[in-house]
Design an enzyme around this catalytic site. Structure first.
Site, mmCIF file in Angstrom:
data_model
loop_
_atom_site.group_PDB
_atom_site.id
_atom_site.type_symbol
_atom_site.label_atom_id
_atom_site.label_comp_id
_atom_site.label_asym_id
_atom_site.label_seq_id
_atom_site.Cartn_x
_atom_site.Cartn_y
_atom_site.Cartn_z
ATOM 1 N N CYS A 23 -25.744 2.449 -3.595
ATOM 2 C CA CYS A 23 -25.640 1.112 -3.022
ATOM 3 C C CYS A 23 -26.542 0.126 -3.737
ATOM 4 O O CYS A 23 -27.427 0.506 -4.504
ATOM 5 C CB CYS A 23 -26.048 1.142 -1.555
ATOM 6 S SG CYS A 23 -25.089 2.307 -0.594
ATOM 7 N N GLY A 49 -21.945 -0.608 -6.216
ATOM 8 C CA GLY A 49 -21.106 -0.285 -5.075
ATOM 9 C C GLY A 49 -19.877 -1.155 -5.051
ATOM 10 O O GLY A 49 -19.990 -2.374 -4.970
ATOM 11 N N ASN A 124 -30.356 1.327 0.433
ATOM 12 C CA ASN A 124 -29.936 2.032 -0.776
ATOM 13 C C ASN A 124 -30.750 3.313 -0.852
ATOM 14 O O ASN A 124 -31.979 3.256 -0.819
ATOM 15 C CB ASN A 124 -30.184 1.159 -2.012
ATOM 16 C CG ASN A 124 -29.942 1.889 -3.329
ATOM 17 O OD1 ASN A 124 -30.572 1.571 -4.329
ATOM 18 N ND2 ASN A 124 -29.062 2.861 -3.355
ATOM 19 N N GLY A 125 -30.054 4.435 -0.943
ATOM 20 C CA GLY A 125 -30.756 5.710 -1.012
ATOM 21 C C GLY A 125 -30.012 6.754 -0.214
ATOM 22 O O GLY A 125 -28.849 6.570 0.138
ATOM 23 N N TYR A 264 -27.587 5.680 -16.700
ATOM 24 C CA TYR A 264 -26.226 5.262 -16.349
ATOM 25 C C TYR A 264 -26.154 4.169 -15.288
ATOM 26 O O TYR A 264 -25.359 3.239 -15.414
ATOM 27 C CB TYR A 264 -25.441 6.480 -15.841
ATOM 28 C CG TYR A 264 -24.093 6.116 -15.267
ATOM 29 C CD1 TYR A 264 -22.998 5.873 -16.094
ATOM 30 C CD2 TYR A 264 -23.900 5.996 -13.886
ATOM 31 C CE1 TYR A 264 -21.761 5.520 -15.575
ATOM 32 C CE2 TYR A 264 -22.665 5.636 -13.360
ATOM 33 C CZ TYR A 264 -21.607 5.405 -14.205
ATOM 34 O OH TYR A 264 -20.390 5.054 -13.699
HETATM 35 P P1 AMP Z 1 -17.174 13.447 -15.665
HETATM 36 O O1 AMP Z 1 -15.885 12.852 -16.119
HETATM 37 O O2 AMP Z 1 -17.044 14.058 -14.281
HETATM 38 O O3 AMP Z 1 -17.806 14.390 -16.609
HETATM 39 O O4 AMP Z 1 -18.198 12.247 -15.466
HETATM 40 C C1 AMP Z 1 -18.872 11.705 -16.560
HETATM 41 C C2 AMP Z 1 -18.554 10.260 -16.717
HETATM 42 O O5 AMP Z 1 -18.727 9.566 -15.482
HETATM 43 C C3 AMP Z 1 -19.484 9.632 -17.715
HETATM 44 O O6 AMP Z 1 -18.680 8.984 -18.688
HETATM 45 C C4 AMP Z 1 -20.336 8.656 -16.950
HETATM 46 O O7 AMP Z 1 -20.305 7.381 -17.566
HETATM 47 C C5 AMP Z 1 -19.732 8.584 -15.568
HETATM 48 N N1 AMP Z 1 -20.711 8.927 -14.507
HETATM 49 C C6 AMP Z 1 -21.772 9.717 -14.584
HETATM 50 N N2 AMP Z 1 -22.416 9.794 -13.396
HETATM 51 C C7 AMP Z 1 -21.738 9.023 -12.544
HETATM 52 C C8 AMP Z 1 -21.892 8.663 -11.181
HETATM 53 N N3 AMP Z 1 -22.889 9.134 -10.448
HETATM 54 N N4 AMP Z 1 -20.994 7.819 -10.636
HETATM 55 C C9 AMP Z 1 -19.984 7.342 -11.360
HETATM 56 N N5 AMP Z 1 -19.773 7.640 -12.651
HETATM 57 C C10 AMP Z 1 -20.627 8.466 -13.252
#
Ligand code: AMP
Length: 494
Positions: A23, A49, A124-125, A264
């Site tokens: 969030c 979010g 947020n948390g 990220y």
């Molecule tokens: P995956 O496709 O499941 O391996 O997720 C990796 C991709 O999702 C990467 O390209 C990241 O940019 C993105 N990503 C990593 N962590 C998150 C997160 N917590 N929420 C949304 N996207 C994420």
């Protein structure tokens, strides 16, 4: 903020109690355009979010609420929202949900009438003992209106024997575990508070006569507010007509800001805890080029999150940087689609190969993380189909082998690729010629440290190391989960 799991859900794995939401929060005091500025701040925090947004304003007597599902610009339109939010004080929230029902009752800020007056709260948390506390509170007769863990804080405040809102808030927060960056508003006071580890960000800003809180500095920039400082871990800042007061109501523990915010989650133009997110990402890319060099023709980022690290890799290695993959900006983030099937489609909808820059080339592909492996598998396939001669995947985080319980959305452990395979195994599955992740020490070097200080790392890196610094009480009490989730189901059916 985390949503309570729906029933039935598998109780055989403690990791099923995964955080499902991340969030962004915002709050402003003494501003004639409080609601409009809050909505703008939320717009800047949209990346934190995208599922729902809400603002509560206060005109000194009455509280006014506008909330809705979807992006900020959908929830707040010229004719709907701001005009109905009078007052010089407001708080707001953007919510990121990835599965389950997106009930309006869970959309924040939450509001409650307490014995000490009305309060609105945005969180947020993720609280790691919320289910346990909720179970106890329900046994004592509390009636919950939402399935959000944030409501636990309100219920604890409602039951507190302390007189003032501040003391009730301190009382409530002393009982919760895990991550919270909160903004709280009463009829005459705005409060910003961070958990003792400072997992999630919260900054203090000023704008003329107004004082504000925001999850990230990019939300200050959008309204030309000045960054004053970060709220310190364990600090509570109270703003009212008398001015600004800082308190340290919680025991001092080690600072553990989430290192994944840099990798990220935070916006690259934000500065978190004194470090530029963009700069940190570039430095990680440079470290990665030193740790895992490769002979190649082109460095290609997976846009957008891989771009700064790829720039760093290209600068350090001297290999040309090219946008070999183009992103369609009119789709949500990969994780927003809740099922595996729609997630797969999401990746193809989002990225396309820029053939000319890939065909016949030895490509260094740079992304920020591998979680399930869905994105990388599709992207590698796309780059190969575009005719790349070699694909070398470089990841600007260490392998994500452990779920986050402190506010970042991650699937349960079995679904994390790095928890099931070692690096060569992952390379085989992803079909790359080579695969390398930044080391944990390399990550700390990018943050300006000699490496990870095992005694006092200064960051939370549990998703990479498994070093969970805060208690995970709910995971140890599956019976509590069972009871609470049944209660949730019953309430849904009435
Ligand atoms: P995956 O496709 O499941 O391996 O997720 C990796 C991709 O999702 C990467 O390209 C990241 O940019 C993105 N990503 C990593 N962590 C998150 C997160 N917590 N929420 C949304 N996207 C994420």
């Amino acid at each position: 903020m985390v949503k309570f799991p729906a029933f039935p859900f598998p109780l055989n794995s403690p990791d099923d109690d995964k955080p499902q939401e991340e969030c962004g929060v915002f709050g402003i005091f003494s501003d004639p355009d409080a609601a409009a500025h809050t909505a703008l701040g939320l717009h800047a925090l949209q990346h934190r979010g995208q599922e729902a947004a809400g603002v509560v304003s206060c005109d000194g007597e009455n509280f006014h609420t506008h909330k809705g599902l979807g992006h900020v610009h959908r929830v707040f339109r010229p004719e709907a929202g701001i005009p109905g939010l009078p007052g010089t004080m407001a708080i707001g929230h953007v919510r990121y949900s990835t599965s389950g029902d997106t009930a309006l009752r869970n959309v924040q800020p939450l509001y409650a009438d307490l014995a000490c007056g009305g309060i609105a709260l945005a969180h947020n948390g993720n609280l790691t003992n919320a289910l346990t506390l909720r179970h106890q509170l329900v046994q004592q007769g509390c009636i919950f209106q939402s399935t959000s863990d944030t409501e636990v804080i309100i219920q604890l405040m409602a039951r507190s024997r302390k007189a003032s809102v501040e003391d009730r808030l301190i009382d409530a927060l002393s009982q919760v575990e895990g991550a919270f960056s909160l903004v709280v508003m009463t009829a005459d006071t705005l409060i910003g508070v961070r958990d003792p580890h400072g997992f999630r960000p919260l900054v203090l800003g000023s704008h003329g006569d107004a004082t504000l809180f925001a999850s990230e500095t990019c939300a200050l920039d959008i309204i030309s507010a000045e960054y004053v400082r970060d709220i310190e871990p364990g600090e509570m800042v109270v703003i009212n007509r008398a001015g600004l007061r800082s308190m340290r109501p919680f025991p001092t523990v080690g600072r553990r800001f989430c290192i994944f915010e840099y990798i990220y989650f935070a916006r690259p133009d934000s500065v978190c805890e004194g470090l530029s997110v963009y700069d940190m990402r570039k430095k990680i890319g440079m470290e990665l080029a030193r740790e895992a060099p490769v002979t190649a023709d082109v460095v290609v980022p997976v846009p957008d999150s891989g771009i700064p690290a790829a720039l760093g890799y290209a600068q350090e290695s001297g290999i040309p940087f090219e946008l070999g993959i183009i992103r369609n900006h009119y789709v949500g983030r990969t994780f927003i689609q809740p099922t595996q099937k729609t997630r797969d489609i999401g990746v193809r909808r989002k990225h396309n190969a820029n053939r000319l820059y890939l065909e016949g080339k030895r490509v260094v592909l740079v992304d920020d993380s591998i979680v399930r492996g869905t994105t990388s598998t599709k992207i590698v396939d796309m780059v190969r189909q575009a005719g790349a001669a070699e694909v070398h995947l470089r990841i600007s985080s260490p392998p994500t082998a452990h779920p986050c319980y402190f506010g970042i959305d991650t699937p349960e452990r079995e679904k994390l690729l790095a928890s099931r395979f070692d690096v060569p195994g992952m390379a085989r599955i992803l079909g790359v010629d080579s695969l390398a992740f930044i080391s944990v020490d390399g990550l700390y070097r990018a943050a300006g440290q000699p490496g990870r200080n095992e005694q006092n790392p200064g960051f939370c890196d549990a998703c990479f190391t498994g070093d969970y610094v805060s208690k995970l009480t709910d995971l140890a009490t599956p019976d509590t989960l069972r009871v609470v989730s049944r209660l949730n189901e019953h309430r849904r059916s009435i």
